[in-house]
Motif scaffolding. Sequence first.
Motif, PDB file in Angstrom:
ATOM      1  N   ALA A 372       0.823  -1.215   0.000  1.00  0.00           N
ATOM      2  CA  ALA A 372       0.000   0.000   0.000  1.00  0.00           C
ATOM      3  C   ALA A 372       0.855   1.261   0.000  1.00  0.00           C
ATOM      4  O   ALA A 372       0.413   2.311   0.464  1.00  0.00           O
ATOM      5  CB  ALA A 372      -0.942  -0.014   1.206  1.00  0.00           C
ATOM      6  N   ALA A 373       2.068   1.170  -0.521  1.00  0.00           N
ATOM      7  CA  ALA A 373       2.967   2.324  -0.551  1.00  0.00           C
ATOM      8  C   ALA A 373       2.362   3.457  -1.381  1.00  0.00           C
ATOM      9  O   ALA A 373       1.691   3.209  -2.386  1.00  0.00           O
ATOM     10  CB  ALA A 373       4.319   1.919  -1.126  1.00  0.00           C
ATOM     11  N   SER A 374       2.605   4.692  -0.972  1.00  0.00           N
ATOM     12  CA  SER A 374       2.042   5.850  -1.666  1.00  0.00           C
ATOM     13  C   SER A 374       2.878   6.280  -2.858  1.00  0.00           C
ATOM     14  O   SER A 374       2.439   7.107  -3.655  1.00  0.00           O
ATOM     15  CB  SER A 374       1.895   7.023  -0.685  1.00  0.00           C
ATOM     16  OG  SER A 374       3.163   7.382  -0.155  1.00  0.00           O
ATOM     17  N   LYS A 375       4.090   5.758  -2.973  1.00  0.00           N
ATOM     18  CA  LYS A 375       4.941   6.040  -4.125  1.00  0.00           C
ATOM     19  C   LYS A 375       5.789   4.807  -4.410  1.00  0.00           C
ATOM     20  O   LYS A 375       5.883   3.908  -3.560  1.00  0.00           O
ATOM     21  CB  LYS A 375       5.824   7.267  -3.866  1.00  0.00           C
ATOM     22  CG  LYS A 375       6.754   7.146  -2.661  1.00  0.00           C
ATOM     23  CD  LYS A 375       7.703   8.340  -2.543  1.00  0.00           C
ATOM     24  CE  LYS A 375       6.982   9.632  -2.292  1.00  0.00           C
ATOM     25  NZ  LYS A 375       7.936  10.750  -2.020  1.00  0.00           N
ATOM     26  N   PRO A 376       6.388   4.698  -5.584  1.00  0.00           N
ATOM     27  CA  PRO A 376       7.206   3.519  -5.894  1.00  0.00           C
ATOM     28  C   PRO A 376       8.319   3.321  -4.859  1.00  0.00           C
ATOM     29  O   PRO A 376       8.906   4.297  -4.377  1.00  0.00           O
ATOM     30  CB  PRO A 376       7.788   3.851  -7.271  1.00  0.00           C
ATOM     31  CG  PRO A 376       6.826   4.810  -7.872  1.00  0.00           C
ATOM     32  CD  PRO A 376       6.307   5.629  -6.724  1.00  0.00           C
ATOM     33  N   VAL A 377       8.580   2.057  -4.538  1.00  0.00           N
ATOM     34  CA  VAL A 377       9.616   1.711  -3.568  1.00  0.00           C
ATOM     35  C   VAL A 377      10.750   0.993  -4.299  1.00  0.00           C
ATOM     36  O   VAL A 377      10.498   0.042  -5.048  1.00  0.00           O
ATOM     37  CB  VAL A 377       9.067   0.804  -2.449  1.00  0.00           C
ATOM     38  CG1 VAL A 377      10.166   0.487  -1.441  1.00  0.00           C
ATOM     39  CG2 VAL A 377       7.885   1.463  -1.763  1.00  0.00           C
ATOM     40  N   ILE A 378      11.965   1.452  -4.079  1.00  0.00           N
ATOM     41  CA  ILE A 378      13.138   0.810  -4.673  1.00  0.00           C
ATOM     42  C   ILE A 378      13.964   0.187  -3.555  1.00  0.00           C
ATOM     43  O   ILE A 378      14.323   0.865  -2.590  1.00  0.00           O
ATOM     44  CB  ILE A 378      13.991   1.818  -5.462  1.00  0.00           C
ATOM     45  CG1 ILE A 378      13.171   2.428  -6.596  1.00  0.00           C
ATOM     46  CG2 ILE A 378      15.240   1.145  -6.028  1.00  0.00           C
ATOM     47  CD1 ILE A 378      13.892   3.529  -7.354  1.00  0.00           C
TER      48      ILE A 378
END
Length: 613
Positions: A372-378
Amino acid sequence: MVKLGALKAALILHQVADLLNYRPRDLSYIVYKIPPALKYKQFKIAKRSGGTRTINAPTDALKILQRRLAEYLQDCLEELEAAGLRRNSASKAFRRRCSILSNAKAHRGRRYVFNLDLEDFFPSIHLGRVRGFFIKDKHFALHDKVATILAQIACNDGRLPQGSPCSPVISNLIAHILDTHLVRLAAQNGCTYTRYADDLTFSTNRAVFPDAIAKEVAGVPHQWLPGDELEKVIEASGFKINGAKTRMQYHDSRQEVTGLVVNRKLNVRAEYRALVRQMTHRLIRTGEFHIIHRLAGANTVEVGSERQLHGMLGFVNQLDLHDYRRQLDALGLAAKTNHSPEEKVRVKLVNERLQSKENTYRRFLLYTQFYAASKPVIICEGPTDSVYLVHAIRSLAASLTVMATTSPKGDITMNVRLYRYLKRRKKRDAGKYSSIVSSTGRILELRGGGGEFVRFLKLYQAHVPKFVGPGGYEPVILLVDFDEGSKDLLAYIKNRLRISNPFAHPYIRLEKNLYVVPIPLPMGASAVKIEDLFDDTVKKTVVAGKSFDEKKSHQDHAFYGKTVFAHKVVKPNAATIDFSKFTPLLLNVSAAIEEHRKKYPKPASGGVAPVHP
């Protein structure tokens, strides 16, 4: 005692400002120019036992000043303790390396546990008392003007406020004399005494609880009052007992100390553990959960925050880790690093029990941090790779609009989040508890290194299909080297997706919103790692007479390794480093982000989770 010595030598406001790293005019403005009514925001919070607690929260400018004063006084206190001039093993709150665990641990497995509270603990410490302590205490003995300045920084409306960052440390300094007397009283009566802020606890295994500390009310079974000697000591020390919060707990019933069950082992209440599980389940099913507060005899319900639930889960996990270590101690295996085959089996069983308990925390982290991340996760292979990447993105921001936004003024905003590897805590005893790392990385199977990624992938693929709450709109991208260290990951992807050469693709979607992006292989090369994207001139930078060697072992002092390279070479020189070789990699990451968003667009307002094939 450097810090305490400097404070004792201070005579005027300018010197106090220097010690707190402030400009004198800024310190003077906060203390003397801001109207008292504008320094604090007052509100009430519900107490677990009923009623409310008034919080006076300082505004940002004052809070920063109070936090610096609190840190400075903590340093002074530690200097005194290190020199053997002051010791207070009874105080367990608001001290470094102390917690409710250390407070509760002192009372585990006792016949009697007696609790009482001090009434209006912080407000009972007024400005004159704070000032007087700093002047009269033999170890501080500050100049009158300096003591006055510190008291004015700390106090609101002439008293220590509940909500100030420096109220805790100052209250501990002033309550030291109380603790000294109560430790002596407890020892004389065969009891153990600890204090956690305003919460006092006495425990004993004696057959009869000493009436100097507590006495049973005649004719009223299980009704106890503070003993005369205890009451006399507390009042003589400038405090008052809260008569409504006095209780005796017996070994054949549930005994609690600062919210922890202490009968046999430290544990949280079963109801609390069940409540946390219920909230987590609700979150991953619907995207939100509720917290019930009892206020003024009625229940009020509010939507809970992820931060609140994270704190509750971390608290439960802290107890589970404590129990894990206790079990290893009981087996005689805690201090050993080389276990026999039989011992390995026993350690494995203890580990499996811990992992089972941590499933709720694991689901919460996977849902909130990734699904449910609000932005891409690297997720890079380690913390040094993240340093390289953030500066590469900033340097190439103009051509990477998916990953970063540049304002007209030139300010850069990152549109992606890089997973942050938590540092491992240093162990006090070499080798002790070596089989555990206290971090979310252990729970998520993310401890650094490409070899760990397979375990994380299996974990993600096992739990995420069960999530039905909103999520999956932003991709989670594993960024990996194309070298010998990635062979296990490569084999796993081949087997999972039934493709012969996964790393020939710019990116690979494994499941739901999970992607792998390998570093592009240069023409004619058979392997590549992220450090190869820097020019040789950068990698040849000499630091403290040493050269860079990415394979440096801890014992090799002739070279420096990746951590120094990231923080002493790349970070300070990022403005002049050529990051152009990072462009193909970052364009592939951008392409993965764009494709995922195109396939699974986020609803304009709320909505349900996307259906991933």
